[in-house]
Design an enzyme around this catalytic site. Sequence first.
Site, PDB file in Angstrom:
ATOM      1  N   TYR A   1       0.880  -1.178   0.000  1.00 16.49           N
ATOM      2  CA  TYR A   1       0.000   0.000   0.000  1.00 16.49           C
ATOM      3  C   TYR A   1       0.911   1.220   0.000  1.00 16.49           C
ATOM      4  CZ  TYR A   1      -3.895   2.983   1.699  1.00 16.49           C
ATOM      5  OH  TYR A   1      -4.862   3.946   1.870  1.00 16.49           O
TER       6      TYR A   1
ATOM      7  N   ALA B   1       4.013  13.647   3.842  1.00 13.87           N
ATOM      8  CA  ALA B   1       2.566  13.387   3.927  1.00 13.87           C
ATOM      9  C   ALA B   1       2.338  12.042   4.583  1.00 13.87           C
ATOM     10  CB  ALA B   1       1.933  13.419   2.534  1.00 13.87           C
TER      11      ALA B   1
ATOM     12  N   ILE C   1       7.028   2.472   3.272  1.00 11.17           N
ATOM     13  CA  ILE C   1       6.119   1.545   2.598  1.00 11.17           C
ATOM     14  C   ILE C   1       6.412   0.111   3.049  1.00 11.17           C
ATOM     15  CG2 ILE C   1       5.255   0.730   0.391  1.00 11.17           C
ATOM     16  CD1 ILE C   1       4.713   3.740   1.103  1.00 11.17           C
TER      17      ILE C   1
ATOM     18  N   ARG D   1     -21.316   0.828   7.804  1.00  7.19           N
ATOM     19  CA  ARG D   1     -20.195   1.766   7.922  1.00  7.19           C
ATOM     20  C   ARG D   1     -19.617   1.652   9.334  1.00  7.19           C
ATOM     21  NH1 ARG D   1     -19.403   7.351   9.123  1.00  7.19           N
ATOM     22  NH2 ARG D   1     -17.763   8.283   7.830  1.00  7.19           N
TER      23      ARG D   1
ATOM     24  N   THR E   1     -16.605   3.220  10.490  1.00  2.00           N
ATOM     25  CA  THR E   1     -15.529   4.182  10.731  1.00  2.00           C
ATOM     26  C   THR E   1     -15.348   4.493  12.212  1.00  2.00           C
ATOM     27  OG1 THR E   1     -15.987   5.193   8.576  1.00  2.00           O
ATOM     28  CG2 THR E   1     -14.658   6.480  10.130  1.00  2.00           C
TER      29      THR E   1
ATOM     30  N   GLY F   1      14.976  -6.318  35.737  1.00  2.55           N
ATOM     31  CA  GLY F   1      16.203  -6.205  34.946  1.00  2.55           C
ATOM     32  C   GLY F   1      16.231  -7.158  33.775  1.00  2.55           C
TER      33      GLY F   1
ATOM     34  N   GLU G   1      -1.227   3.378  10.078  1.00  9.40           N
ATOM     35  CA  GLU G   1      -2.669   3.291   9.785  1.00  9.40           C
ATOM     36  C   GLU G   1      -3.472   4.332  10.558  1.00  9.40           C
ATOM     37  OE1 GLU G   1      -4.878   0.085   8.630  1.00  9.40           O
ATOM     38  OE2 GLU G   1      -3.219  -1.314   8.411  1.00  9.40           O
TER      39      GLU G   1
ATOM     40  N   THR H   1      -2.356   7.785  13.204  1.00  8.19           N
ATOM     41  CA  THR H   1      -1.803   7.942  14.544  1.00  8.19           C
ATOM     42  C   THR H   1      -2.910   7.975  15.601  1.00  8.19           C
ATOM     43  OG1 THR H   1      -1.908  10.353  14.468  1.00  8.19           O
ATOM     44  CG2 THR H   1       0.102   9.321  13.600  1.00  8.19           C
TER      45      THR H   1
END
Length: 418
Positions: free
Chosen positions: A152, A159, A186, A343, A345, A372, A395, A397
């Site tokens: 992807y 960006a 990527i 949906r 989202t 430790g 994916e 932040t």
Amino acid sequence: MMAVRNIGVRLVQYTRLLPICGYRLNSTSSSGLSFELNPEQKQIQDLLRKFTKEEIIPKAAELDRTGEYPWQIFRKLWEIGLLNPTIPEKYGGPGLGILDSCIAIEEIAYGCAGVAASANSLAQIPVMFTGNEEQKKKYLGRLMEEPLMCAYCVTEPGAGSNVNGVQLKAERKGDEYVLNGQKMWITNGGVANWYFVLARTHPDPKAKASEAFTAFIVDRDTPGLEPGRKEWNMGQRASDNRGITFQDVVVPKENVLTGEGAGFKIAMLAFDKTRPPTAAQAVGLAQRALDEATKYSLERKTMGKPIAQHQAVAFMLAEMAMGIEASRVLTYKSALETDLGERNTFLASIAKEMASVVANKAATDAVQIFGGNGYNSEYPVEKLMRDAKVYQIYEGTSQIQRIIIARELINMMKSGSY
């Protein structure tokens, strides 16, 4: 029925899974809500659990140390039909749902988050849901014919969370597009057979995101496409992260998904369907942290008793368990919503953020319980702590998830749908 090839674990057969038959809301049943996996889902969970124990956990530390790509593991996953679980049967895949893939990827992430992060789903989803028949046959079918990977390709040096800031340009010339620019971070960048690529096609730099971008499928062997060096990251080192340079890369118009200007919508659609599996990865890592910490706390003794019997440690274990159980339910619910065509989202972002926070806290607390020893690479929990951090970054932040959650909540409250 579709046969799952024998990998020395056991031969398994399964039908196309219907998530509603397993983890479901059943208002007509006298038993009320059901949180049970259906038999086929449980079978896949058991298979992947054993596969992880035998094939991934023994190799995880070495993959982390060397950064070697886990080709051997992926070849075996391909052999049992679970490298690409959501590819439809029509194109040679098992045809599992998003919920089913969450169940599978949680087990893989339990063994190594870097292996789980290299899954093909993020690049596949745009093709599966927006590609035409020819594109699906060619690119999804190819992944089922041999163990290949895809990538992807959206993030750029300037960006990341701001997808609207993508600068890679695609200029149309007749029946082709010429791509120029750079991508960064990527996953599978150096090993992919093909890439999902988001590029700017609108000549106006101030054009709305819904019109500015176009989505392409780009073959790895296209002249001018050049992966950079493998990045050596804090964690998930089995994953192959690279920058990609596009210099006069020519792509035929046949490789445009949906149409010019539809790219942003396609990219966002993918996140709704891949954030639940990303959350599932975080749950798998958190579960591993809890298991390792619990086992260690029952063996390590101070002041004449196992440290698990000290309230300070016991409370940390309890908080891990609380977070993991809640995150798993959120993850399954968000996956079920999209499998039912709804949906998701809002819940996808909640699940992804909740699970990433829980994974980071669980891994950190596991290191603390180990003391430790937890800070030493001879023990497994320091790797979990390093691997966990990126779940709050890729994916979307943690801050982006909160923006999405707040926006969706306010919209639902205004519309009366919440």
